[in-house]
Design a protein around this motif. Structure first.
Motif, short mmCIF file in Angstrom:
data_model
loop_
_atom_site.label_atom_id
_atom_site.label_comp_id
_atom_site.label_asym_id
_atom_site.label_seq_id
_atom_site.Cartn_x
_atom_site.Cartn_y
_atom_site.Cartn_z
N SER A 11 30.24 116.54 77.82
CA SER A 11 29.78 115.67 76.73
C SER A 11 28.49 114.99 77.19
O SER A 11 28.03 115.19 78.32
CB SER A 11 30.86 114.66 76.35
OG SER A 11 30.88 113.58 77.25
N GLY A 12 27.91 114.19 76.34
CA GLY A 12 26.62 113.56 76.63
C GLY A 12 26.61 112.77 77.93
O GLY A 12 25.62 112.79 78.68
N THR A 13 27.69 112.10 78.20
CA THR A 13 27.77 111.27 79.41
C THR A 13 27.56 112.10 80.67
O THR A 13 27.01 111.63 81.66
CB THR A 13 29.12 110.53 79.46
OG1 THR A 13 29.28 109.80 78.25
CG2 THR A 13 29.20 109.57 80.63
N MET B 8 24.03 112.28 81.31
CA MET B 8 23.54 111.00 81.81
C MET B 8 23.83 110.90 83.31
O MET B 8 22.97 110.50 84.11
CB MET B 8 24.22 109.84 81.06
CG MET B 8 23.88 109.76 79.57
SD MET B 8 24.88 108.54 78.67
CE MET B 8 24.12 106.98 79.18
N TRP C 228 25.82 101.60 75.04
CA TRP C 228 25.29 102.81 75.65
C TRP C 228 24.29 102.50 76.75
O TRP C 228 24.20 103.21 77.74
CB TRP C 228 24.72 103.75 74.59
CG TRP C 228 25.82 104.19 73.68
CD1 TRP C 228 25.97 103.87 72.37
CD2 TRP C 228 26.98 104.95 74.04
NE1 TRP C 228 27.15 104.40 71.89
CE2 TRP C 228 27.79 105.06 72.90
CE3 TRP C 228 27.42 105.55 75.23
CZ2 TRP C 228 29.00 105.75 72.90
CZ3 TRP C 228 28.62 106.23 75.23
CH2 TRP C 228 29.40 106.33 74.07
N ARG D 288 26.24 101.84 79.69
CA ARG D 288 26.71 103.04 80.39
C ARG D 288 25.75 103.44 81.51
O ARG D 288 26.19 103.87 82.58
CB ARG D 288 26.93 104.19 79.41
CG ARG D 288 27.47 105.43 80.10
CD ARG D 288 28.34 106.27 79.22
NE ARG D 288 29.52 105.56 78.77
CZ ARG D 288 30.46 106.09 77.98
NH1 ARG D 288 30.36 107.33 77.58
NH2 ARG D 288 31.50 105.39 77.60
N THR E 262 17.70 103.58 76.09
CA THR E 262 18.40 104.24 74.99
C THR E 262 17.48 104.28 73.78
O THR E 262 16.98 103.23 73.36
CB THR E 262 19.67 103.43 74.63
OG1 THR E 262 20.32 103.02 75.83
CG2 THR E 262 20.63 104.25 73.78
N SER F 285 18.29 105.39 70.53
CA SER F 285 19.04 104.88 69.38
C SER F 285 20.35 104.32 69.91
O SER F 285 21.22 105.06 70.36
CB SER F 285 19.30 106.04 68.41
OG SER F 285 20.38 105.76 67.54
N THR G 275 23.63 103.38 69.58
CA THR G 275 24.65 103.69 68.57
C THR G 275 25.67 102.56 68.38
O THR G 275 26.35 102.50 67.36
CB THR G 275 25.37 105.00 68.96
OG1 THR G 275 24.40 105.89 69.51
CG2 THR G 275 25.99 105.67 67.75
N ASP H 233 18.37 108.05 77.08
CA ASP H 233 19.55 108.52 76.35
C ASP H 233 19.12 108.63 74.90
O ASP H 233 18.94 107.62 74.22
CB ASP H 233 20.69 107.50 76.53
CG ASP H 233 21.86 107.77 75.56
OD1 ASP H 233 21.77 108.69 74.74
OD2 ASP H 233 22.85 107.02 75.65
N ILE I 51 20.84 110.52 72.76
CA ILE I 51 21.98 111.30 72.23
C ILE I 51 22.13 111.14 70.72
O ILE I 51 22.38 112.12 70.03
CB ILE I 51 23.27 110.94 73.01
CG1 ILE I 51 23.09 111.35 74.49
CG2 ILE I 51 24.48 111.65 72.41
CD1 ILE I 51 24.25 111.03 75.40
N SER I 52 21.98 109.94 70.20
CA SER I 52 22.11 109.80 68.74
C SER I 52 20.73 109.69 68.07
O SER I 52 20.63 109.38 66.89
CB SER I 52 22.97 108.59 68.38
OG SER I 52 22.29 107.39 68.68
N GLN J 158 27.18 116.86 69.68
CA GLN J 158 27.97 116.44 68.52
C GLN J 158 27.32 115.39 67.62
O GLN J 158 27.98 114.72 66.86
CB GLN J 158 29.34 115.92 69.02
CG GLN J 158 29.36 114.53 69.61
CD GLN J 158 29.03 114.46 71.08
OE1 GLN J 158 28.27 115.27 71.59
NE2 GLN J 158 29.56 113.47 71.76
N LYS J 159 25.99 115.23 67.75
CA LYS J 159 25.31 114.26 66.88
C LYS J 159 24.38 115.03 65.94
O LYS J 159 24.84 115.78 65.13
CB LYS J 159 24.58 113.22 67.72
CG LYS J 159 25.44 112.63 68.85
CD LYS J 159 26.21 111.39 68.45
CE LYS J 159 27.29 111.02 69.45
NZ LYS J 159 27.08 109.81 70.18
C1 LIG Z 1 27.52 109.40 71.37
C2 LIG Z 1 26.64 108.76 72.37
C3 LIG Z 1 26.84 108.97 73.72
C4 LIG Z 1 27.99 109.82 74.03
O1 LIG Z 1 28.46 110.28 75.00
P1 LIG Z 1 29.67 111.29 75.06
O2 LIG Z 1 29.85 111.46 76.49
O3 LIG Z 1 29.20 112.52 74.35
O4 LIG Z 1 30.83 110.64 74.37
C5 LIG Z 1 25.97 108.40 74.63
N1 LIG Z 1 24.94 107.65 74.21
C6 LIG Z 1 24.71 107.43 72.91
C7 LIG Z 1 23.56 106.61 72.48
C8 LIG Z 1 25.57 107.98 71.95
O5 LIG Z 1 25.36 107.77 70.65
#
Ligand SMILES: *Cc1c(COP(=O)(O)O)cnc(C)c1O
Length: 384
Positions: free
Chosen positions: A61-63, A66, A88, A91, A135, A137, A139, A164, A166-167, A189-190
């Motif tokens: 997944s996106g993480t 990262m 995020w 994170r 980041t 966007s 989220t 990041d 991702i979104s 998945q975005k």
């Molecule tokens: C969805 C999202 C993530 C997601 O990470 P996953 O590991 O795919 O759950 C990270 N950063 C942003 C800004 C997101 O919108």
């Protein structure tokens, strides 16, 4: 019967062509056929990223991407400036900590964006920092960060810029090369209109220098050098989610056909309409400088946000997201990213309006939908 409508900021709806590809039998990944597909997908990803550099595909997944960015460039004791405007951004701090880096936290209250001046001040105080994480966007709050300005600040500095997106990628303007983004991360998945399971990371020459100089690589699976080496033959070091990559080909072709700037414009239009709709229902928006892929609003005083979500889902088939952590029950987050158009926005606004009426919130029925429609119509010229 209720039609189910997925309007969360990940996962997002998947187009029919892509779904049909996912329904096909599984194939073996070490084949000329798959290598050709991977090569094509990586080219199309460069287009979406606005980069000439390699975009590495990871099965996670996106993480995961990262984490790959942090572990490949940083080593224990390195300072990582983390620009935090929500969960995020947090994170980045948490991943840095987990691998022994020293996070320098620049945090703004929820709803605000980190200002370029804050980055400048952090660099002045910590000129020895190795990386800057941010980041595009956020989220969690719907706030947008000015990546272009961050990139300009770092242009002649030793630090690399890790974003990041991702979104945000495939939603809002994100010019990886022109803006000086050294590592740009996204997930499948975005806005890439795919189920979860793939993540991607672009790597600039400046970032590769750090990676190649890193003799203390703390990750085996996420050793980006392995991906770079294997990609020379359009191959991956480990078993890729090849089924997803084959499906991604279809989603990326849709983005190519639309044209990335038109994709950004579509999302901008949806974002504007959704914000107009929710505002007209007397909902207060959370973000000062909002993103285009989702709209985040405070739930009205005295109304239970969790109940709004339940009623939307059970009564109307509309799945939107609520708040996370301390924002749980206090906000709603409506996505309009990826495989969505203006009618999805009208649907969301309409359903929220009906639920709020049900719950006794003071509003003029139709006010939200009218405002959203008005916003969408404002760009239309009469045709003979
Ligand atoms: C969805 C999202 C993530 C997601 O990470 P996953 O590991 O795919 O759950 C990270 N950063 C942003 C800004 C997101 O919108």
């Amino acid at each position: 019967m209720l039609k189910q409508r997925l309007m969360t900021p990940g996962p997002t709806p998947v187009p029919e062509e892509t779904l049909l590809e996912l329904a096909k039998p599984v194939t073996f990944h070490r084949s000329g056929q798959f290598r050709a597909i991977l090569a094509e997908v990586l080219e199309d990803l460069k287009y979406v990223y606005c980069t000439k550099n390699l975009v590495l595909p990871l099965t996670c997944s996106g993480t995961g991407a990262m984490e790959a960015a942090i572990t490949s460039t940083g080593v224990p004791g390195d300072k990582a400036i983390c620009l935090i405007s929500g969960r995020w951004g947090e994170r980045w701090r948490n991943i840095s900590k987990a691998f022994g880096l020293i996070p320098i936290e620049i945090t703004v209250p929820y709803g605000k964006s980190v200002s370029p001046a804050q980055l400048e001040a952090a660099l002045k105080e910590h000129p020895d920092a190795k990386i800057v994480c941010c980041t595009l966007s956020e989220t969690a709050t719907g706030a947008r960060n000015d990546i272009k300005a961050f990139g300009a600040i770092l242009k002649d500095k030793p630090q690399i810029l890790i974003v990041d997106a991702i979104s945000g990628l495939g939603v809002m303007e994100c010019r990886t090369d022109d803006w000086g983004v050294d590592m740009c991360v996204t997930g499948s998945q975005k806005a890439l209109m795919l189920p979860a399971g793939l993540a991607f990371i672009s790597v600039s020459d400046k970032a590769w220098k750090l990676i190649d100089a890193n003799t203390q690589q703390k990750s085996f699976y996420f050793d980006l050098k392995k991906y770079r080496d294997n990609l020379k033959n359009n191959d991956t070091p480990f078993t890729p989610a090849n089924t997803l990559i084959k499906a991604l080909k279809h989603s990326l072709k849709m983005l190519r056909a639309e044209g990335i700037e038109n994709t950004w414009a579509r999302h901008a239009r949806m974002g504007k309409a959704c914000r107009a709709g929710l505002s007209a229902m007397n909902l207060k928006l959370l973000a000062e400088d909002p993103v285009d892929g989702l709209t985040v609003a405070w739930v009205p005083e005295g109304v239970d946000g969790t109940e709004i979500l339940t009623r939307l889902e059970k009564g109307y088939g509309v799945k939107v997201a609520g708040g996370q952590d301390t924002l749980k029950g206090k906000i709603i987050r409506v996505a309009h990213m990826g495989y969505m158009d203006m009618f999805d926005v009208l649907t969301a606004v309409s359903a929220i309006e009906m639920v709020l009426v049900e719950m006794g919130h003071k509003l003029e029925p139709g006010a939200g939908i009218a405002a959203a429609q008005k916003s969408l119509t404002s760009g239309i010229k009469a045709k003979a």
